[in-house]
Each structure stands twice: as C-alpha cells, then as structure tokens.
Design a protein around this motif. Structure first.
Motif, PDB file in Angstrom:
ATOM      1  N   PRO A  14       0.750  -1.360  -0.025  1.00 26.56           N
ATOM      2  CA  PRO A  14       0.120   0.140   0.028  1.00 26.56           C
ATOM      3  C   PRO A  14       0.897   1.260   0.112  1.00 26.56           C
ATOM      4  O   PRO A  14       1.936   1.521   0.734  1.00 26.56           O
ATOM      5  CB  PRO A  14      -0.834  -0.166   1.308  1.00 26.56           C
ATOM      6  N   GLY A  15       0.472   2.253  -0.866  1.00 26.77           N
ATOM      7  CA  GLY A  15       1.204   3.427  -0.823  1.00 26.77           C
ATOM      8  C   GLY A  15       2.350   3.285  -2.271  1.00 26.77           C
ATOM      9  O   GLY A  15       2.636   4.600  -2.386  1.00 26.77           O
ATOM     10  N   GLY A  16       2.385   2.147  -2.634  1.00 28.11           N
ATOM     11  CA  GLY A  16       3.451   1.991  -3.593  1.00 28.11           C
ATOM     12  C   GLY A  16       2.881   2.437  -5.216  1.00 28.11           C
ATOM     13  O   GLY A  16       1.841   2.990  -5.074  1.00 28.11           O
ATOM     14  N   SER A  17       3.902   2.333  -5.946  1.00 33.79           N
ATOM     15  CA  SER A  17       3.486   2.235  -7.442  1.00 33.79           C
ATOM     16  C   SER A  17       3.686   1.376  -8.491  1.00 33.79           C
ATOM     17  O   SER A  17       4.713   0.322  -8.042  1.00 33.79           O
ATOM     18  CB  SER A  17       4.313   3.727  -7.936  1.00 33.79           C
ATOM     19  N   LEU A  18       3.051   1.465  -9.317  1.00 37.70           N
ATOM     20  CA  LEU A  18       3.175   0.561 -10.621  1.00 37.70           C
ATOM     21  C   LEU A  18       2.728   1.017 -11.884  1.00 37.70           C
ATOM     22  O   LEU A  18       1.946   1.974 -11.810  1.00 37.70           O
ATOM     23  CB  LEU A  18       2.245  -0.799 -10.365  1.00 37.70           C
ATOM     24  N   ARG A  19       3.395   0.690 -12.983  1.00 34.20           N
ATOM     25  CA  ARG A  19       3.031   1.136 -14.265  1.00 34.20           C
ATOM     26  C   ARG A  19       2.726  -0.048 -15.220  1.00 34.20           C
ATOM     27  O   ARG A  19       3.541  -0.877 -15.280  1.00 34.20           O
ATOM     28  CB  ARG A  19       4.451   1.945 -14.869  1.00 34.20           C
TER      29      ARG A  19
END
Length: 119
Positions: A14-19
């Motif tokens: 949670p709070g992370g990023s993905l592309r």
C-alpha cells in the motif's frame, strides 16, 4: 487480428506505485479510444481510465489524482501510471481498445494482468 498485450502487474505494498503498459500489435491510430478496465475478485469489470485519439482522458472517481493514463503513438502503447496504491486497487487489469469500422464499434481486449496491493 489486433492483439493487446499487457505488462507491468505484480505485488506492491500500500502506498506504492506500478506502471502498466499495453502494447498493440499494430498502429494505435486506428483506435478512437483506448483504456484500462479492472475486475476485482468477485466483482464486475469496471472502467479505470480512458484516453481518446485526441488525448482526452477520463477516470473513475476512485482513482482520480492517483492514476494517469497516457498513450505513445510511436511505440503503439497505452500506459497506466498508478501511484498511492490501495488494497482496493487489487484486481485483474485489462487493456481495451475500440475502433469504428463501417459504423460498427469493434472492441479488443488484452488477456489481463494481476495487480495485488498488500502488505
């Protein structure tokens, strides 16, 4: 036959990023709109974000301000940058494209990529 191939899914805290990236087998100029849908476990598929050939965008209320959709016409890709991810974002994400052919709308779907947001 058009093929859409997604990549970039995975497990993130949670709070992370993905592309996410969706590569089309041919030119994306043929599509009047491309987008990303998602299907959470046990729920219906829903629109996440959409971009038109004129670069107009719209987003689901739940992702506004966190997700950004873009298209790269030179690479024939459409991308979804997902920031500040939440457990509720967990779903299979599908790439979608639509084109007009003799007044008929033809839709294409990718095979889906799993995104899991969990600590």
């Amino acid at each position: 036959q058009v093929q859409l191939v997604e990549s970039g899914g995975g497990l993130v805290q949670p709070g992370g990023s993905l592309r996410l990236s969706c590569a089309a087998s041919g030119s994306i100029f043929r599509f009047y709109a491309m987008g990303w849908y998602r299907q959470p476990p046990g729920k219906q598929r829903e629109l996440v974000a959409r971009i038109t050939s004129g670069d107009s965008t719209n987003y689901a209320d739940s992702v506004k301000g966190r997700f950004t959709i873009s298209r790269d016409n030179a690479k024939n890709t459409v991308n979804l940058q997902m920031n500040s991810l939440k457990p509720d974002d967990t779903a299979v994400y599908y790439c979608h494209a639509a084109e007009l052919n003799a007044a008929e709308v033809i839709q294409y779907w990718g095979q889906g990529t799993q995104v899991t947001v969990s600590s």
